[in-house]
Design a protein around this motif. Structure first.
Motif, PDB file in Angstrom:
ATOM      1  N   PHE A  17      -1.277   2.934   8.387  1.00 53.27           N
ATOM      2  CA  PHE A  17      -0.671   2.665   7.081  1.00 53.27           C
ATOM      3  C   PHE A  17       0.549   3.562   6.847  1.00 53.27           C
ATOM      4  CE2 PHE A  17      -4.786   0.633   5.960  1.00 53.27           C
ATOM      5  CZ  PHE A  17      -4.287  -0.545   5.421  1.00 53.27           C
ATOM      6  N   GLN A  18       0.506   4.795   7.337  1.00 55.41           N
ATOM      7  CA  GLN A  18       1.674   5.669   7.211  1.00 55.41           C
ATOM      8  C   GLN A  18       2.850   5.140   8.021  1.00 55.41           C
ATOM      9  OE1 GLN A  18      -0.720   9.397   8.212  1.00 55.41           O
ATOM     10  NE2 GLN A  18       0.917  10.268   6.957  1.00 55.41           N
ATOM     11  N   THR A  19       2.585   4.801   9.269  1.00 55.29           N
ATOM     12  CA  THR A  19       3.662   4.438  10.194  1.00 55.29           C
ATOM     13  C   THR A  19       4.206   3.039   9.925  1.00 55.29           C
ATOM     14  OG1 THR A  19       2.699   5.865  11.899  1.00 55.29           O
ATOM     15  CG2 THR A  19       4.252   4.181  12.625  1.00 55.29           C
ATOM     16  N   ASP A  20       3.313   2.072   9.726  1.00 57.85           N
ATOM     17  CA  ASP A  20       3.754   0.681   9.605  1.00 57.85           C
ATOM     18  C   ASP A  20       4.057   0.253   8.181  1.00 57.85           C
ATOM     19  OD1 ASP A  20       3.052   0.829  12.271  1.00 57.85           O
ATOM     20  OD2 ASP A  20       2.126  -1.151  12.328  1.00 57.85           O
ATOM     21  N   PHE A  21       3.504   0.961   7.197  1.00 52.77           N
ATOM     22  CA  PHE A  21       3.672   0.541   5.810  1.00 52.77           C
ATOM     23  C   PHE A  21       4.359   1.599   4.947  1.00 52.77           C
ATOM     24  CE2 PHE A  21       0.162  -1.832   7.584  1.00 52.77           C
ATOM     25  CZ  PHE A  21       0.329  -3.112   7.089  1.00 52.77           C
ATOM     26  N   GLY A  22       4.626   2.766   5.526  1.00 52.14           N
ATOM     27  CA  GLY A  22       5.286   3.821   4.760  1.00 52.14           C
ATOM     28  C   GLY A  22       4.399   4.465   3.715  1.00 52.14           C
ATOM     29  N   VAL A  67       0.863  -1.174   0.000  1.00 54.08           N
ATOM     30  CA  VAL A  67       0.000   0.000   0.000  1.00 54.08           C
ATOM     31  C   VAL A  67       0.901   1.225   0.000  1.00 54.08           C
ATOM     32  CG1 VAL A  67      -1.707   1.317   1.309  1.00 54.08           C
ATOM     33  CG2 VAL A  67      -1.897  -1.171   1.174  1.00 54.08           C
ATOM     34  N   ARG A  68       0.844   1.980  -1.082  1.00 55.36           N
ATOM     35  CA  ARG A  68       1.732   3.139  -1.217  1.00 55.36           C
ATOM     36  C   ARG A  68       1.042   4.452  -0.858  1.00 55.36           C
ATOM     37  NH1 ARG A  68       6.382   1.308  -2.965  1.00 55.36           N
ATOM     38  NH2 ARG A  68       6.501  -0.461  -4.419  1.00 55.36           N
ATOM     39  N   ARG A  69      -0.264   4.483  -0.989  1.00 53.13           N
ATOM     40  CA  ARG A  69      -1.013   5.708  -0.654  1.00 53.13           C
ATOM     41  C   ARG A  69      -2.323   5.364   0.019  1.00 53.13           C
ATOM     42  NH1 ARG A  69      -1.756   9.173  -6.106  1.00 53.13           N
ATOM     43  NH2 ARG A  69      -2.315   7.072  -6.799  1.00 53.13           N
ATOM     44  N   VAL A  70      -2.738   6.226   0.927  1.00 52.73           N
ATOM     45  CA  VAL A  70      -4.086   6.201   1.477  1.00 52.73           C
ATOM     46  C   VAL A  70      -4.721   7.546   1.168  1.00 52.73           C
ATOM     47  CG1 VAL A  70      -5.490   6.145   3.561  1.00 52.73           C
ATOM     48  CG2 VAL A  70      -3.580   4.559   3.311  1.00 52.73           C
ATOM     49  N   VAL A  71      -5.860   7.516   0.506  1.00 54.35           N
ATOM     50  CA  VAL A  71      -6.622   8.727   0.223  1.00 54.35           C
ATOM     51  C   VAL A  71      -7.821   8.739   1.163  1.00 54.35           C
ATOM     52  CG1 VAL A  71      -8.000   9.951  -1.492  1.00 54.35           C
ATOM     53  CG2 VAL A  71      -5.880   8.798  -2.185  1.00 54.35           C
ATOM     54  N   ALA A  72      -7.922   9.763   1.983  1.00 49.16           N
ATOM     55  CA  ALA A  72      -9.055   9.895   2.904  1.00 49.16           C
ATOM     56  C   ALA A  72     -10.038  10.899   2.320  1.00 49.16           C
ATOM     57  CB  ALA A  72      -8.584  10.349   4.281  1.00 49.16           C
ATOM     58  N   THR A  73     -11.267  10.440   2.066  1.00 45.70           N
ATOM     59  CA  THR A  73     -12.263  11.353   1.507  1.00 45.70           C
ATOM     60  C   THR A  73     -12.629  12.456   2.491  1.00 45.70           C
ATOM     61  OG1 THR A  73     -14.072   9.903   2.223  1.00 45.70           O
ATOM     62  CG2 THR A  73     -13.247   9.622  -0.038  1.00 45.70           C
ATOM     63  N   HIS A  74     -12.649  12.118   3.801  1.00 53.93           N
ATOM     64  CA  HIS A  74     -12.967  13.122   4.817  1.00 53.93           C
ATOM     65  C   HIS A  74     -12.469  12.629   6.168  1.00 53.93           C
ATOM     66  CE1 HIS A  74     -16.453  10.422   4.733  1.00 53.93           C
ATOM     67  NE2 HIS A  74     -16.931  10.944   5.852  1.00 53.93           N
ATOM     68  N   HIS A  75     -12.645  13.460   7.195  1.00 51.56           N
ATOM     69  CA  HIS A  75     -11.951  13.223   8.454  1.00 51.56           C
ATOM     70  C   HIS A  75     -12.680  12.284   9.410  1.00 51.56           C
ATOM     71  CE1 HIS A  75     -14.783  16.254  10.110  1.00 51.56           C
ATOM     72  NE2 HIS A  75     -14.501  15.732  11.287  1.00 51.56           N
ATOM     73  N   HIS A  76     -13.847  11.786   9.092  1.00 49.14           N
ATOM     74  CA  HIS A  76     -14.585  10.958  10.043  1.00 49.14           C
ATOM     75  C   HIS A  76     -13.844   9.651  10.334  1.00 49.14           C
ATOM     76  CE1 HIS A  76     -18.585  13.185   9.031  1.00 49.14           C
ATOM     77  NE2 HIS A  76     -17.766  13.902   9.771  1.00 49.14           N
ATOM     78  N   PRO A  77     -13.996   9.132  11.561  1.00 51.09           N
ATOM     79  CA  PRO A  77     -13.160   8.002  11.997  1.00 51.09           C
ATOM     80  C   PRO A  77     -13.260   6.756  11.136  1.00 51.09           C
ATOM     81  CG  PRO A  77     -14.254   8.985  13.889  1.00 51.09           C
ATOM     82  CD  PRO A  77     -14.837   9.632  12.675  1.00 51.09           C
ATOM     83  N   ASP A  78     -14.449   6.456  10.593  1.00 47.12           N
ATOM     84  CA  ASP A  78     -14.583   5.246   9.787  1.00 47.12           C
ATOM     85  C   ASP A  78     -13.881   5.369   8.435  1.00 47.12           C
ATOM     86  OD1 ASP A  78     -16.612   7.186   9.474  1.00 47.12           O
ATOM     87  OD2 ASP A  78     -17.968   5.777   8.492  1.00 47.12           O
ATOM     88  N   HIS A  79     -13.456   6.573   8.102  1.00 39.66           N
ATOM     89  CA  HIS A  79     -12.788   6.790   6.817  1.00 39.66           C
ATOM     90  C   HIS A  79     -11.286   7.026   6.978  1.00 39.66           C
ATOM     91  CE1 HIS A  79     -16.550   6.947   4.478  1.00 39.66           C
ATOM     92  NE2 HIS A  79     -17.039   7.277   5.667  1.00 39.66           N
ATOM     93  N   ILE A  80     -10.883   7.675   8.062  1.00 40.72           N
ATOM     94  CA  ILE A  80      -9.461   7.995   8.239  1.00 40.72           C
ATOM     95  C   ILE A  80      -8.830   7.209   9.388  1.00 40.72           C
ATOM     96  CG2 ILE A  80      -9.566   9.907   9.919  1.00 40.72           C
ATOM     97  CD1 ILE A  80      -7.777  11.497   7.895  1.00 40.72           C
ATOM     98  N   GLY A  81      -9.604   6.303   9.998  1.00 37.79           N
ATOM     99  CA  GLY A  81      -9.167   5.662  11.234  1.00 37.79           C
ATOM    100  C   GLY A  81      -7.823   4.964  11.182  1.00 37.79           C
TER     101      GLY A  81
END
Length: 348
Positions: free
Chosen positions: A102-107, A83-97
């Motif tokens: 993914f940033q920390t453990d998968f870069g 997984v190279r990117r995560v795109v969050a449509t908005h800030h709600h927990p079920d979407h950005i949780g």
């Protein structure tokens, strides 16, 4: 003569993907579904194949169960590719949780709007052990049932950080008018509003796919709520304006991939339905407010059904959004009741 738009929505799939499985909705685009521990018991997320890795659109809650499901998805339908990117449509927990995980453990790189990132990072750092006085005042002003308010005061409040992994510093911003490449396609970025500020939606420039997040859903209306952070907000006006803006982009043949419920075809019709539903609710509410009522006493005209305990919180914030809209547009007055609740009454 131009073809007439369809009069009904169409749903290409009868059933959603099972937990741990994926449905390919278009070449290089996988639809996944993750469980949520609430009445709306799922969130849809999407994996877009970039060749050497994946872009994920939304992530689900940060729970042990969801992390385990992701481990199976990564090894199974996602074929072990990173997984190279995560795109969050908005800030709600079920979407950005799980974006921070993914940033920390998968870069992975996090891509989202500036407002979404600021809200999410601020809220993960704002941990409360007891109900803040501002929240109690907001609930009282909305006319919350006293027994329910007492119950909520006795409990540790919900914290964003309960289900959202810590977000490290750094993200990539998307904004209105941008173009982003995902899954072998170019996507135009257009911002929604009302359900969440600066909510990103993605419109394929190469075929008929639209990633709508929660801005446009197939069989429910997105929750449009007012919260203690901004008690005099008018998110309903913002949501209606965003829908009018986005409706110009909608075409009958587009496949809408939403954050909940089923993918569907028929965006122009659905957007017209959603807009009309809220205008109708406002008309019913204005009639109801010929007599003074608090926001909590406005459930019957707004929802036309019984609201249970599991829905009460979302119903209350949505009721406030509707009375706020009428108040701020000069259609009702408001005054304080002895119990601290605002009561609203239609102007003659």
């Amino acid at each position: 003569m131009d073809a007439q738009p369809p009069r009904t929505l169409s749903f290409p799939w009868d059933n959603p993907p099972e937990t741990g499985e994926a449905i390919e909705v278009a070449e290089g685009v996988l639809w996944l579904r993750l469980p949520l521990p609430m009445k709306l018991d799922h969130v849809n997320v999407y994996a877009l194949d970039d060749g050497d890795g994946w872009t994920l659109v939304d992530t689900g809650f940060d729970t042990r169960k969801t992390r385990d499901i992701w481990a199976g998805l990564l090894a199974g339908p996602l074929k072990g590719k990173p997984v190279r990117r995560v795109v969050a449509t908005h800030h709600h927990p079920d979407h950005i949780g799980l974006a921070g995980w993914f940033q920390t453990d998968f870069g992975a790189e996090l891509v989202t709007s500036r407002t979404s990132w600021l809200f999410a990072r601020m809220l993960t750092l704002d941990v409360q052990e007891v109900m803040p006085p501002e929240t109690e005042a907001y609930y009282r002003s909305a006319g919350m049932d006293p027994e329910l308010l007492a119950q909520r005061k006795a409990e540790r409040p919900f914290n964003f950080a309960n289900v959202v992994a810590p977000l490290p510093l750094g993200y990539t911003r998307v904004k209105e008018g941008d173009t982003i490449r995902m899954g072998g396609r170019r996507w135009a970025v257009h911002m929604g509003d009302g359900h969440a500020p600066e909510h990103a939606t993605f419109w394929s420039l190469d075929d008929d796919l639209v990633l709508t997040g929660d801005q446009i859903l197939s069989s429910i209306s997105p929750n449009i709520g007012v919260h203690a952070t901004e008690p005099l907000a008018d998110p309903l006006a913002e949501w209606l304006a965003a829908c009018e803006h986005l409706s110009v982009l909608a075409r009958p043949g587009q496949l809408a991939l939403g954050g909940h419920k089923m993918p569907f075809v028929g965006l122009p019709l659905r957007m017209a339905q959603l807009i009309q539903n809220h205008h109708s609710a406002l008309k019913r509410l204005l009639k109801h407010l010929e007599q003074p009522h608090s926001a909590a006493e406005c459930f019957p005209p707004l929802f036309k059904r019984t609201i249970g305990p599991g829905e009460y919180g979302l119903a209350l914030v949505e009721a406030v959004s509707h009375v706020n809209h009428l108040y701020l547009s000069g259609q009702v007055s408001r005054s304080r009741r002895d119990d601290g609740a605002w009561v609203y009454q239609a102007l003659v």
